[in-house]
Design a protein around this motif. Structure first.
Motif, PDB file in Angstrom:
ATOM      1  N   PRO A   1      42.947  58.150  24.884  1.00  0.00           N
ATOM      2  CA  PRO A   1      43.926  59.010  24.201  1.00  0.00           C
ATOM      3  C   PRO A   1      44.172  60.315  24.952  1.00  0.00           C
ATOM      4  N   THR A   2      45.345  60.856  24.775  1.00  0.00           N
ATOM      5  CA  THR A   2      45.715  62.171  25.288  1.00  0.00           C
ATOM      6  C   THR A   2      46.332  62.972  24.143  1.00  0.00           C
ATOM      7  N   GLU A   3      46.589  64.238  24.385  1.00  0.00           N
ATOM      8  CA  GLU A   3      47.192  65.056  23.344  1.00  0.00           C
ATOM      9  C   GLU A   3      48.595  64.574  22.990  1.00  0.00           C
ATOM     10  N   GLN A   4      49.314  64.119  23.987  1.00  0.00           N
ATOM     11  CA  GLN A   4      50.674  63.642  23.743  1.00  0.00           C
ATOM     12  C   GLN A   4      50.693  62.236  23.158  1.00  0.00           C
ATOM     13  N   PHE A   5      49.749  61.398  23.594  1.00  0.00           N
ATOM     14  CA  PHE A   5      49.690  60.012  23.138  1.00  0.00           C
ATOM     15  C   PHE A   5      48.282  59.711  22.616  1.00  0.00           C
ATOM     16  N   PRO A   6      48.053  59.943  21.333  1.00  0.00           N
ATOM     17  CA  PRO A   6      46.702  59.718  20.781  1.00  0.00           C
ATOM     18  C   PRO A   6      46.299  58.247  20.726  1.00  0.00           C
ATOM     19  N   ASN A   7      47.257  57.324  20.775  1.00  0.00           N
ATOM     20  CA  ASN A   7      46.935  55.898  20.731  1.00  0.00           C
ATOM     21  C   ASN A   7      47.002  55.236  22.110  1.00  0.00           C
ATOM     22  N   ARG A   8      47.015  56.029  23.146  1.00  0.00           N
ATOM     23  CA  ARG A   8      47.142  55.490  24.507  1.00  0.00           C
ATOM     24  C   ARG A   8      46.000  54.518  24.815  1.00  0.00           C
ATOM     25  N   THR A   9      46.369  53.365  25.377  1.00  0.00           N
ATOM     26  CA  THR A   9      45.405  52.302  25.649  1.00  0.00           C
ATOM     27  C   THR A   9      45.547  51.844  27.091  1.00  0.00           C
ATOM     28  N   THR A  10      44.416  51.571  27.721  1.00  0.00           N
ATOM     29  CA  THR A  10      44.387  51.067  29.093  1.00  0.00           C
ATOM     30  C   THR A  10      43.847  49.648  29.084  1.00  0.00           C
ATOM     31  N   ILE A  11      44.619  48.724  29.638  1.00  0.00           N
ATOM     32  CA  ILE A  11      44.197  47.336  29.808  1.00  0.00           C
ATOM     33  C   ILE A  11      43.633  47.207  31.222  1.00  0.00           C
ATOM     34  N   LEU A  12      42.328  47.055  31.323  1.00  0.00           N
ATOM     35  CA  LEU A  12      41.645  47.009  32.622  1.00  0.00           C
ATOM     36  C   LEU A  12      41.516  45.567  33.095  1.00  0.00           C
ATOM     37  N   ILE A  13      42.009  45.311  34.292  1.00  0.00           N
ATOM     38  CA  ILE A  13      41.976  43.973  34.893  1.00  0.00           C
ATOM     39  C   ILE A  13      41.030  44.005  36.085  1.00  0.00           C
ATOM     40  N   LYS A  14      39.987  43.209  36.013  1.00  0.00           N
ATOM     41  CA  LYS A  14      39.017  43.116  37.101  1.00  0.00           C
ATOM     42  C   LYS A  14      39.113  41.712  37.698  1.00  0.00           C
ATOM     43  N   LEU A  15      39.679  41.632  38.889  1.00  0.00           N
ATOM     44  CA  LEU A  15      39.925  40.345  39.527  1.00  0.00           C
ATOM     45  C   LEU A  15      38.646  39.744  40.070  1.00  0.00           C
ATOM     46  N   GLU A  16      38.628  38.428  40.142  1.00  0.00           N
ATOM     47  CA  GLU A  16      37.509  37.737  40.756  1.00  0.00           C
ATOM     48  C   GLU A  16      37.621  37.799  42.284  1.00  0.00           C
ATOM     49  N   LYS A  17      36.508  37.577  42.936  1.00  0.00           N
ATOM     50  CA  LYS A  17      36.464  37.694  44.387  1.00  0.00           C
ATOM     51  C   LYS A  17      37.365  36.678  45.064  1.00  0.00           C
ATOM     52  N   SER A  18      37.486  35.491  44.493  1.00  0.00           N
ATOM     53  CA  SER A  18      38.320  34.454  45.099  1.00  0.00           C
ATOM     54  C   SER A  18      39.787  34.864  45.136  1.00  0.00           C
ATOM     55  N   VAL A  19      40.239  35.623  44.146  1.00  0.00           N
ATOM     56  CA  VAL A  19      41.624  36.081  44.118  1.00  0.00           C
ATOM     57  C   VAL A  19      41.868  37.090  45.235  1.00  0.00           C
ATOM     58  N   LEU A  20      40.939  37.999  45.443  1.00  0.00           N
ATOM     59  CA  LEU A  20      41.084  38.982  46.519  1.00  0.00           C
ATOM     60  C   LEU A  20      41.080  38.302  47.884  1.00  0.00           C
ATOM     61  N   GLU A  21      40.215  37.316  48.063  1.00  0.00           N
ATOM     62  CA  GLU A  21      40.167  36.589  49.342  1.00  0.00           C
ATOM     63  C   GLU A  21      41.475  35.849  49.594  1.00  0.00           C
ATOM     64  N   ARG A  22      42.070  35.284  48.559  1.00  0.00           N
ATOM     65  CA  ARG A  22      43.347  34.587  48.737  1.00  0.00           C
ATOM     66  C   ARG A  22      44.459  35.575  49.059  1.00  0.00           C
ATOM     67  N   GLU A  23      44.431  36.763  48.448  1.00  0.00           N
ATOM     68  CA  GLU A  23      45.440  37.771  48.740  1.00  0.00           C
ATOM     69  C   GLU A  23      45.341  38.209  50.200  1.00  0.00           C
ATOM     70  N   GLU A  24      44.144  38.374  50.702  1.00  0.00           N
ATOM     71  CA  GLU A  24      43.969  38.765  52.101  1.00  0.00           C
ATOM     72  C   GLU A  24      44.447  37.664  53.034  1.00  0.00           C
ATOM     73  N   ALA A  25      44.223  36.407  52.662  1.00  0.00           N
ATOM     74  CA  ALA A  25      44.666  35.299  53.510  1.00  0.00           C
ATOM     75  C   ALA A  25      46.185  35.194  53.533  1.00  0.00           C
ATOM     76  N   LEU A  26      46.846  35.515  52.435  1.00  0.00           N
ATOM     77  CA  LEU A  26      48.303  35.423  52.388  1.00  0.00           C
ATOM     78  C   LEU A  26      48.990  36.563  53.137  1.00  0.00           C
ATOM     79  N   LYS A  27      48.263  37.630  53.387  1.00  0.00           N
ATOM     80  CA  LYS A  27      48.849  38.753  54.118  1.00  0.00           C
ATOM     81  C   LYS A  27      49.072  38.400  55.591  1.00  0.00           C
ATOM     82  N   THR A  28      48.204  37.571  56.137  1.00  0.00           N
ATOM     83  CA  THR A  28      48.277  37.246  57.564  1.00  0.00           C
ATOM     84  C   THR A  28      49.230  36.095  57.821  1.00  0.00           C
TER      85      THR A  28
END
Length: 240
Positions: free
Chosen positions: A213-240
């Motif tokens: 929450p903040t003063e302007q938005f007391p109901n502010r919510t953060t959706i935290l996404i923690k990717l698995e290692k396999s997803v990061l490895e695939r992203e790195e492979a697709l860059k090349t």
């Protein structure tokens, strides 16, 4: 040749020429009758002037249909209260809300994929994470809540963490959390929706909801996404 007559103490059941099957048939006796089954018409023809059933509506023509916010708030509050009575703590409550949201997310992804295929001659499936995250931020949020999310952020410390920011989540507008449960985030339901969509798109991740929450938005919510290692490895492979 003469056959002996039956003993007087015994009697013959029948001397007629009818077969035993006819005797045992209930329809052949006046003492037994079977009711005639009514004819069943399987064709569903709506009466003139009546509203069509929701199952009869085409899926690609209801994307602008709206649901009463009061009805949605009442239903979600009942879900939270029902679940709260059957858990042992805040973590268990958030986990169950996440599970319920996951079931909704699978259906949302299926519906959006069907509409995309029916509306486009060459439907496209996102294979990179950032375009998929932008689609969730915009299209999924609009399909579920009627508006896009407010922001997307990337963690500076951890490369596998991304955040979707919603300054005023619709599902928490009419929910007041007690002080002894201040760490509870009912947006775990939303986190379950996001996790299901990511899993369906092939980006395995663990998604959680946190109150920021903040003063302007007391109901502010953060959706935290923690990717698995396999997803990061695939992203790195697709860059090349």
């Amino acid at each position: 040749m003469a056959y002996p007559q039956p003993h007087p103490r015994f009697s013959v059941l029948s001397t007629s020429s009818l077969s035993s099957a006819e005797h045992l048939s209930p329809g052949s006796s006046s003492r037994f009758s079977l009711p005639s089954a009514p004819s069943i018409n399987t064709a569903s023809t709506p009466k003139p002037g009546t509203r069509p059933n929701i199952y009869d509506r085409p899926l690609n023509k209801t994307r602008n249909a709206e649901v009463s916010s009061a009805a949605f708030a009442f239903l979600f509050s009942e879900i939270v209260q029902y679940t709260q009575k059957r858990v042992s703590g805040i973590n268990d409550l958030e986990r169950r809300l996440n599970t319920l949201g996951y079931r909704i997310g699978t259906r949302v992804l299926e519906l959006m994929a069907w509409r995309n295929e029916s509306a486009s001659k060459a439907p496209k499936r996102e294979t990179r994470f950032l375009p998929a995250l932008m689609s969730i931020h915009t299209h999924v949020w609009r399909a579920v809540f009627g508006k896009p999310a407010d922001a997307i952020e990337k963690s500076v410390e951890n490369a596998d963490e991304y955040m979707i920011i919603d300054n005023d989540p619709p599902i928490t507008r009419n929910i007041s959390v007690p002080r002894d449960m201040s760490s509870l985030s009912c947006s775990s339901f939303t986190a379950g929706i996001v996790e299901a969509v990511l899993d369906g798109l092939g980006f395995s991740a663990r998604v959680t909801a946190h109150n920021t929450p903040t003063e302007q938005f007391p109901n502010r919510t953060t959706i935290l996404i923690k990717l698995e290692k396999s997803v990061l490895e695939r992203e790195e492979a697709l860059k090349t």
